[in-house]
Write a protein that holds these residues in place. Structure first.
Motif, PDB file in Angstrom:
ATOM      1  N   LYS A   1       0.838  -1.194   0.000  1.00 49.36           N
ATOM      2  CA  LYS A   1       0.000   0.000   0.000  1.00 49.36           C
ATOM      3  C   LYS A   1       0.879   1.252   0.000  1.00 49.36           C
ATOM      4  O   LYS A   1       1.836   1.349   0.769  1.00 49.36           O
ATOM      5  N   TYR A   2       0.541   2.194  -0.866  1.00 43.65           N
ATOM      6  CA  TYR A   2       1.298   3.434  -0.977  1.00 43.65           C
ATOM      7  C   TYR A   2       0.358   4.629  -0.897  1.00 43.65           C
ATOM      8  O   TYR A   2      -0.716   4.623  -1.517  1.00 43.65           O
TER       9      TYR A   2
ATOM     10  N   ILE B   1      -2.823   1.998  -4.491  1.00 42.74           N
ATOM     11  CA  ILE B   1      -2.340   3.374  -4.496  1.00 42.74           C
ATOM     12  C   ILE B   1      -3.421   4.302  -3.959  1.00 42.74           C
ATOM     13  O   ILE B   1      -4.493   4.432  -4.555  1.00 42.74           O
ATOM     14  N   PHE B   2      -3.137   4.938  -2.832  1.00 41.90           N
ATOM     15  CA  PHE B   2      -4.048   5.931  -2.272  1.00 41.90           C
ATOM     16  C   PHE B   2      -3.558   7.304  -2.733  1.00 41.90           C
ATOM     17  O   PHE B   2      -2.529   7.797  -2.266  1.00 41.90           O
TER      18      PHE B   2
ATOM     19  N   PRO C   1     -10.903  10.313  -0.954  1.00 43.58           N
ATOM     20  CA  PRO C   1     -10.606  10.316   0.487  1.00 43.58           C
ATOM     21  C   PRO C   1     -11.008  11.583   1.230  1.00 43.58           C
ATOM     22  O   PRO C   1     -11.542  11.521   2.323  1.00 43.58           O
ATOM     23  N   PHE C   2     -10.730  12.748   0.648  1.00 46.83           N
ATOM     24  CA  PHE C   2     -11.102  14.019   1.288  1.00 46.83           C
ATOM     25  C   PHE C   2     -12.132  14.719   0.395  1.00 46.83           C
ATOM     26  O   PHE C   2     -11.803  15.146  -0.715  1.00 46.83           O
ATOM     27  N   LEU C   3     -13.336  14.850   0.905  1.00 48.26           N
ATOM     28  CA  LEU C   3     -14.449  15.342   0.083  1.00 48.26           C
ATOM     29  C   LEU C   3     -15.182  16.427   0.856  1.00 48.26           C
ATOM     30  O   LEU C   3     -15.375  16.319   2.078  1.00 48.26           O
ATOM     31  N   ARG C   4     -15.599  17.475   0.154  1.00 44.42           N
ATOM     32  CA  ARG C   4     -16.370  18.540   0.798  1.00 44.42           C
ATOM     33  C   ARG C   4     -17.627  18.803  -0.035  1.00 44.42           C
ATOM     34  O   ARG C   4     -17.536  19.105  -1.227  1.00 44.42           O
TER      35      ARG C   4
END
Length: 481
Positions: free
Chosen positions: A3-4, A42-43, A136-139
């Motif tokens: 995992k990266y 891959i993140f 992953p990061f959502l607004r």
């Protein structure tokens, strides 16, 4: 599975996570060791996912390398189209209204970190947004008129996380990265009314008017209702059961929007949005072909750090391709160092990565039509008059804009050409493809994998006739079944 986490600046990464390696986007894109990795997840937490940015290419090349990317390129592109966001959100309008019913103000911002929110009461709403968009990061910004509506939805970087959320986000990150399985949306299918998408202003339509007429005639014989629709008809798409795209496809045009809406609503599709994303980007294609050990002209991904060395690899003349070039648009030939540097400078202003290839002249290209891994037509495309490509859009006469073509039976195509075409198409998944193959000095090499290939009356159907149209319509029928 390794995992990266891929970020723009690893030294600014604020969250410590176990059993993960944090690397820079530049390292992932340009270091050959990551191209050779197998079984990697891959993140992609880059600051910017805009089209053809480094964040965009991290997910694109991850998929080309057989890595599992989060978010996928499809997720990234979906966020840019508010129409698509609203279409998806209609599916869970009830939970939006229920979750936000006690809010007194007219505006509300929901921050979603790895599928969760710092407030437990928004857990279900956050989870369902993440399930559909997987960023992953959502607004998400809402406003209230007669009911709550989505005003905007966008990906944010970890640097935009408020300080008082950091401890919660750290916990969410550890939960997320320790998972072994990750959810993906599932699709449904139904019966058969067919929309054929055509843009009347298309500069290079993939089917001529007689071919479109043939599609409708053959569909009727197969008990399929078929109707030509135009880009303005997006709101009508949900009344059909299947979509056949017969206009030029690009990530940023209405063809992709139609394909994604069709996919979200469970329609059978040719072409899939994922095929459009992959085939419309030559960077993805180059990486995928190399990773599958399929012969191509000498190919190198050019960026600002290797532009000088790239020319040593390809030699002169060399071919330069914009990532999203189609029908020879955005494909240039540099005959000198000066011309090379002028073209590269201009093209790198549009995209962080471009393609450089050795120039491999030939009298013709093979074009093998593939539908769901099956060859169903074969042509030889000859170069345009006095030109090095099949298409010459700068020709003064319309008749000189493209070369001649011969159509022949599949059994007269050399087996090694067919095998190479089938193997190449499988890289892109099920769908309709045109594989372009050259033979230079008795060596076969793939030039292009085209989604949405030409099906023109009098060219691709010259040998098999109605069977060409039947094969495509049968593929749609099988998707529904």
């Amino acid at each position: 599975m390794n995992k990266y986490i891929v970020v723009n600046q690893p030294d600014e990464w604020r969250f410590s996570t176990e059993n993960l390696t944090v690397i820079s986007s530049q390292e992932y894109l340009t270091n050959p060791q990551y191209s050779l990795l197998k079984k990697a997840r891959i993140f992609n937490l880059c600051k910017d996912y805009s089209y053809q940015s480094k964040g965009y290419y991290v997910s694109l090349l991850a998929e080309a390398r057989g890595h599992i990317a989060a978010p996928t390129v499809q997720n990234i592109v979906d966020l840019k189209d508010l129409k698509l966001v609203k279409i998806v959100s209609e599916e869970f309008d009830d939970i939006i209204q229920q979750s936000l019913k006690n809010i007194k103000s007219q505006d509300f911002v929901l921050s979603i970190y790895f599928g969760q929110n710092v407030a437990q009461k928004y857990k279900s709403l956050s989870a369902i947004f993440y399930k559909h968009f997987q960023v992953p990061f959502l607004r998400v910004k809402f406003n209230h008129t007669t009911k709550w509506n989505i005003q905007s939805i966008k990906a944010i970087s970890e640097s935009e996380v408020p300080l008082d959320h950091i401890s919660s986000v750290h916990e969410f990150a550890n939960q997320y990265f320790s998972k072994k399985r990750y959810d993906t949306p599932k699709l449904i299918t139904s019966d058969f009314d067919l929309a054929i998408l055509v843009n009347p202003n298309d500069p290079a339509p993939p089917s001529n008017p007689k071919a479109l007429k043939k599609f409708i005639e053959v569909a009727e014989k197969m008990n399929i209702y078929a109707e030509i629709v135009e880009p303005k008809d997006l709101s009508r798409l949900s009344s059909f059961d299947a979509l056949l795209i017969r206009q030029s496809t690009e990530v940023n045009n209405e063809a992709y929007t139609f394909a994604r809406k069709a996919q979200q609503e469970g329609l059978a599709i040719v072409d899939y949005p994922n095929a459009i994303l992959k085939c419309c980007n030559k960077v993805y294609m180059a990486e995928a072909l190399e990773n599958a050990h399929i012969a191509t002209p000498k190919t190198i991904i050019i960026h600002k750090d290797n532009r000088d060395k790239a020319l040593e690899f390809t030699g002169l003349p060399c071919v330069l391709k914009a990532p999203d070039s189609t029908f020879s648009f955005g494909v240039k030939k540099a005959n000198s160092k000066e011309e090379y540097h002028t073209l590269v400078s201009k093209m790198l202003k549009e995209s962080d990565l471009i393609i450089g290839q050795e120039y491999c002249p030939s009298d013709f290209d093979w074009r093998i039509g593939i539908i769901d891994d099956k060859p169903f037509f074969a042509c030889k495309y000859y170069m345009a008059k006095g030109h090095w490509q099949i298409y010459n859009w700068s020709a003064h006469k319309k008749d000189d804009q493209d070369g001649n073509a011969d159509c022949l039976p599949i059994n007269e195509v050399p087996k090694k050409v067919l095998d190479m075409a089938i193997k190449s198409a499988k890289l892109m998944g099920k769908g309709l493809y045109g594989i372009d193959i050259k033979e230079v000095n008795k060596k076969l090499m793939v030039i292009e994998i085209n989604d949405n290939p030409n099906i023109d009356f009098g060219v691709e159907d010259r040998f098999y006739g109605d069977l060409v149209y039947q094969e495509i319509l049968l593929a749609l029928k099988k998707r529904l079944e």
